[in-house]
Scaffold this motif. Structure first.
Motif, mmCIF file in Angstrom:
data_model
loop_
_atom_site.group_PDB
_atom_site.id
_atom_site.type_symbol
_atom_site.label_atom_id
_atom_site.label_comp_id
_atom_site.label_asym_id
_atom_site.label_seq_id
_atom_site.Cartn_x
_atom_site.Cartn_y
_atom_site.Cartn_z
ATOM 1 N N MET A 1 14.716 3.473 3.826
ATOM 2 C CA MET A 1 13.275 4.165 4.630
ATOM 3 C C MET A 1 12.657 3.254 5.380
ATOM 4 N N VAL A 2 12.379 1.927 4.894
ATOM 5 C CA VAL A 2 11.267 1.126 5.675
ATOM 6 C C VAL A 2 12.130 0.885 7.110
ATOM 7 N N ALA A 3 13.270 0.642 7.228
ATOM 8 C CA ALA A 3 14.070 0.415 8.197
ATOM 9 C C ALA A 3 14.103 1.707 9.260
ATOM 10 N N ASP A 4 14.007 2.805 8.812
ATOM 11 C CA ASP A 4 13.841 4.326 9.498
ATOM 12 C C ASP A 4 12.574 4.184 10.184
ATOM 13 N N ILE A 5 11.456 3.892 9.256
ATOM 14 C CA ILE A 5 10.196 3.790 9.803
ATOM 15 C C ILE A 5 9.944 3.024 10.919
ATOM 16 N N ARG A 6 10.682 1.541 11.005
ATOM 17 C CA ARG A 6 10.641 0.544 11.861
ATOM 18 C C ARG A 6 11.121 1.008 13.205
ATOM 19 N N ALA A 7 12.293 1.739 12.946
ATOM 20 C CA ALA A 7 13.042 2.343 14.175
ATOM 21 C C ALA A 7 12.344 3.263 14.996
ATOM 22 N N ALA A 8 11.656 4.255 14.049
ATOM 23 C CA ALA A 8 10.779 5.190 14.761
ATOM 24 C C ALA A 8 9.800 4.966 15.546
ATOM 25 N N ARG A 91 8.639 -10.928 20.223
ATOM 26 C CA ARG A 91 8.818 -9.860 19.320
ATOM 27 C C ARG A 91 9.020 -10.250 17.909
ATOM 28 N N ALA A 92 8.218 -9.705 16.928
ATOM 29 C CA ALA A 92 8.298 -9.974 15.679
ATOM 30 C C ALA A 92 7.745 -8.889 14.863
ATOM 31 N N ASP A 93 7.815 -8.997 13.448
ATOM 32 C CA ASP A 93 7.497 -8.037 12.418
ATOM 33 C C ASP A 93 6.065 -8.769 11.931
ATOM 34 N N ALA A 94 5.074 -7.945 11.531
ATOM 35 C CA ALA A 94 3.852 -8.310 11.083
ATOM 36 C C ALA A 94 4.155 -9.002 9.698
ATOM 37 N N THR A 95 5.232 -8.655 9.148
ATOM 38 C CA THR A 95 5.519 -9.241 7.616
ATOM 39 C C THR A 95 6.242 -10.517 7.752
ATOM 40 N N HIS A 96 6.638 -10.859 9.052
ATOM 41 C CA HIS A 96 7.433 -12.116 9.076
ATOM 42 C C HIS A 96 6.925 -12.924 10.355
ATOM 43 N N MET A 114 -1.802 0.042 10.138
ATOM 44 C CA MET A 114 -1.715 1.233 9.329
ATOM 45 C C MET A 114 -0.411 1.837 9.248
ATOM 46 N N HIS A 115 0.473 1.327 10.111
ATOM 47 C CA HIS A 115 1.929 1.903 10.100
ATOM 48 C C HIS A 115 2.746 1.253 9.277
ATOM 49 N N LEU A 116 2.218 0.199 8.441
ATOM 50 C CA LEU A 116 3.160 -0.341 7.483
ATOM 51 C C LEU A 116 3.374 0.346 6.101
ATOM 52 N N PRO A 117 4.584 0.668 5.736
ATOM 53 C CA PRO A 117 4.781 1.297 4.471
ATOM 54 C C PRO A 117 4.818 0.311 3.348
ATOM 55 N N ASN A 118 4.795 1.100 2.062
ATOM 56 C CA ASN A 118 5.010 0.369 0.857
ATOM 57 C C ASN A 118 3.942 -0.760 0.805
ATOM 58 N N GLY A 156 7.104 11.354 14.935
ATOM 59 C CA GLY A 156 7.967 10.519 13.733
ATOM 60 C C GLY A 156 7.163 8.835 13.275
ATOM 61 N N ARG A 157 5.997 8.686 13.852
ATOM 62 C CA ARG A 157 5.407 7.626 13.456
ATOM 63 C C ARG A 157 4.712 7.830 11.871
ATOM 64 N N PHE A 158 4.938 6.734 11.061
ATOM 65 C CA PHE A 158 4.249 6.669 9.800
ATOM 66 C C PHE A 158 2.921 6.211 9.805
ATOM 67 N N PHE A 159 2.204 6.734 8.901
ATOM 68 C CA PHE A 159 0.522 6.170 8.872
ATOM 69 C C PHE A 159 0.377 6.341 7.453
ATOM 70 N N ARG A 160 -0.256 5.238 6.834
ATOM 71 C CA ARG A 160 -0.806 4.950 5.745
ATOM 72 C C ARG A 160 -2.199 4.765 5.912
ATOM 73 N N HIS A 161 -3.116 5.847 5.599
ATOM 74 C CA HIS A 161 -4.424 5.780 5.691
ATOM 75 C C HIS A 161 -5.223 5.575 4.430
ATOM 76 N N ARG A 162 -6.310 4.686 4.489
ATOM 77 C CA ARG A 162 -6.890 4.121 3.142
ATOM 78 C C ARG A 162 -8.356 4.673 3.370
#
Length: 202
Positions: A1-8, A91-96, A114-118, A156-162
């Motif tokens: 799922m995370v890979a799909d979110i990143r790809a989208a 080019r890099a991921d915010a988690t690495h 806010m696009h980061l899941p889990n 297709g973009r994922f959002f996590r709102h807090r």
């Protein structure tokens, strides 16, 4: 799922990044960036790191202000656009983040995390704290809500709102929140959240 979110996310931003480069930046964000640069001057900071450099609109302002700028983004097109502006971008991921500890004096990230899941938001915050020197500042802006919620837009973009309270609790992992503001309230109670965090000196 995370890979799909990143790809989208990569697909969406690769497709619209060139157009984004010519769009105006919201007045509130312009003011926050000016305040950020003023705070950096007061602290004699020299190096600034941006998570989610996008089309380089903020990065270009930071670099013109004579700061040593580095940006990262998931989008290959974003990196290309930034390169044409003379910006150092990777080019890099915010988690690495591909940087050593305490590399930068400060960090800036708007409308990205806010696009980061889990649990990836917490991991990204830990990475920001790792690469920013003790006593440095981190400015973060995200879209939030009065309630915690996950949703995906039609593109297709994922959002996590807090909620403001939840966001403050999570940002405290980085350090002390020295300023917090919201603006741009929408009909569904969505709004923009911005915070400045000071990384502990010890």
């Amino acid at each position: 799922m995370v890979a799909d979110i990143r790809a989208a996310l990569r697909t969406f931003y690769d497709g619209e990044m060139t157009d984004r480069a010519s769009r105006p930046v919201a007045p509130e964000r312009v003011q926050r960036l000016e305040d950020f640069l003023s705070a950096l001057r007061e602290r004699d900071a020299t190096s600034v790191f941006e998570v989610g450099c996008g089309a380089g609109r903020d990065g270009a302002v930071i670099q013109r202000a004579a700061f040593d700028y580095t940006g990262v983004d998931l989008s290959a097109t974003a990196i290309e656009v930034c390169s044409t502006l003379g910006l150092r971008a990777v080019r890099a991921d915010a988690t690495h983040l591909p940087f050593e500890e305490t590399t930068f004096d400060a960090a800036w990230s708007m409308s990205t995390l806010m696009h980061l899941p889990n649990d990836d938001f917490g991991i990204a915050l830990a990475e920001l704290r790792r690469v920013v020197r003790p006593g440095g500042i981190v400015d973060i802006g995200v879209w939030g809500h009065t309630e915690n919620r996950d949703w995906s837009s039609s593109d297709g973009r994922f959002f996590r709102h807090r909620s403001d309270e939840t966001l403050k609790e999570e940002l405290a992992r980085v350090g002390t929140i020295v300023d917090f503001a919201t603006w741009g309230w929408l009909e569904d109670a969505g709004h923009y959240q911005w915070a400045r965090i000071e990384v502990p000196s010890q």
